[in-house]
Design a protein around this motif. Structure first.
Motif, PDB file in Angstrom:
ATOM      1  N   GLU A   1     -23.821 -69.149  35.935  1.00 25.03           N
ATOM      2  CA  GLU A   1     -24.532 -69.348  34.669  1.00 25.03           C
ATOM      3  C   GLU A   1     -24.541 -68.062  33.845  1.00 25.03           C
TER       4      GLU A   1
ATOM      5  N   LEU B   1     -22.907 -67.679  30.122  1.00 26.82           N
ATOM      6  CA  LEU B   1     -23.704 -67.286  28.958  1.00 26.82           C
ATOM      7  C   LEU B   1     -23.168 -65.999  28.335  1.00 26.82           C
TER       8      LEU B   1
ATOM      9  N   ARG C   1     -25.288 -73.200  25.009  1.00 23.21           N
ATOM     10  CA  ARG C   1     -26.091 -72.415  25.960  1.00 23.21           C
ATOM     11  C   ARG C   1     -27.056 -73.303  26.747  1.00 23.21           C
TER      12      ARG C   1
ATOM     13  N   ASP D   1     -21.688 -65.467  24.578  1.00 19.08           N
ATOM     14  CA  ASP D   1     -22.141 -64.348  23.738  1.00 19.08           C
ATOM     15  C   ASP D   1     -20.950 -63.579  23.179  1.00 19.08           C
TER      16      ASP D   1
END
Length: 243
Positions: free
Chosen positions: A212, A216, A104, A220
């Motif tokens: 981005e 992310l 991350r 997840d």
């Protein structure tokens, strides 16, 4: 001239055994074979990589195998134990969380650098890779799907043009693959079929914020699919590395 006096014909050249290569495999070649075997989930976390057996499989010395294993250990892909040998790394839940935390932090930096240097050729390379993934899914080639999904992230890092970031991503993707195997996260579900394509679209538009966010969210989804589950440590190495 009597037949017994004739010079005997040279014997036919012996055909190399299919079980052994015609030349010695290099350290890089053996490393890559192990790397791909892990990416394709043929080598499980905790599997022992016996020096003698590996040397026999690749037709090289144990010294060369030790060199390969030392390189893998440096990258935390293999764990070395005195008097016991080398084993494919078996990330703990805490180590798995560390890997995703690192990703991350690193992957947004990779995306930023790629957007700063993006070209039509780079986008085309990413789209070609995404098409290979899509084709593997259509063929239900699970091993190819697993390998290509991990390689997408390393390709993004390579195209960004920072060798240190690319090396870090390669190691982190390998540890992610081991974590997925160990905690039974089906790659076909954790790596959704359209997520990579959406990231590519954002890169093509130089939309850093969206790229981005998509990345992310993608991480997840992968981490959220993990399930704690232990696996055994026995495998047929000859079968795994059979050409």
């Amino acid at each position: 001239m009597p037949a017994t006096a004739r010079k005997s014909a040279p014997s036919a050249k012996r055909t190399p055994s299919p079980e052994r290569p015609e030349r010695d495999a290099t350290v890089d070649e053996i490393y890559e074979r192990i790397y791909v075997a892990i990416l394709e989930h043929r080598l499980q976390p905790g599997i022992k990589l016996g020096e003698e057996k590996m040397a026999e499989i690749f037709g090289v010395s144990r010294a060369r195998i030790r060199e390969v294993l030392a390189r893998l250990a440096h990258e935390q892909i293999v764990e070395l134990y005195p008097q016991r040998g080398a084993y494919v790394a078996k990330p703990t839940p805490e180590q798995a969380r560390d890997v995703f935390e690192a990703r991350r932090l690193i992957e947004p930096a990779v995306l930023k650098r790629l957007i700063d240097t993006v070209t039509a050729d780079k986008i085309n390379r990413l789209r070609q890779h995404a098409e290979l993934e899509a084709d593997a899914r259509r063929r239900n080639d699970k091993r190819a799907v697993i390998r290509l999904s991990g390689e997408f992230h390393t390709l993004v890092a390579e195209l960004a043009g920072n060798s240190s970031l690319a090396r870090s991503m390669r190691e982190l993707c390998m540890l992610t693959c081991l974590t997925i195997f160990l905690y039974d996260a089906p790659t076909a579900q954790s790596c959704r079929h359209d997520e990579h394509s959406l990231i590519i679209d954002a890169l093509a538009k130089k939309d850093r914020a969206r790229a981005e966010k998509l990345m992310l969210d993608h991480l997840d989804h992968i981490e959220g699919s993990l399930q704690l589950e232990d696996n055994g440590g026995e495998a047929d190495l000859v079968e795994i590395f059979r050409a």
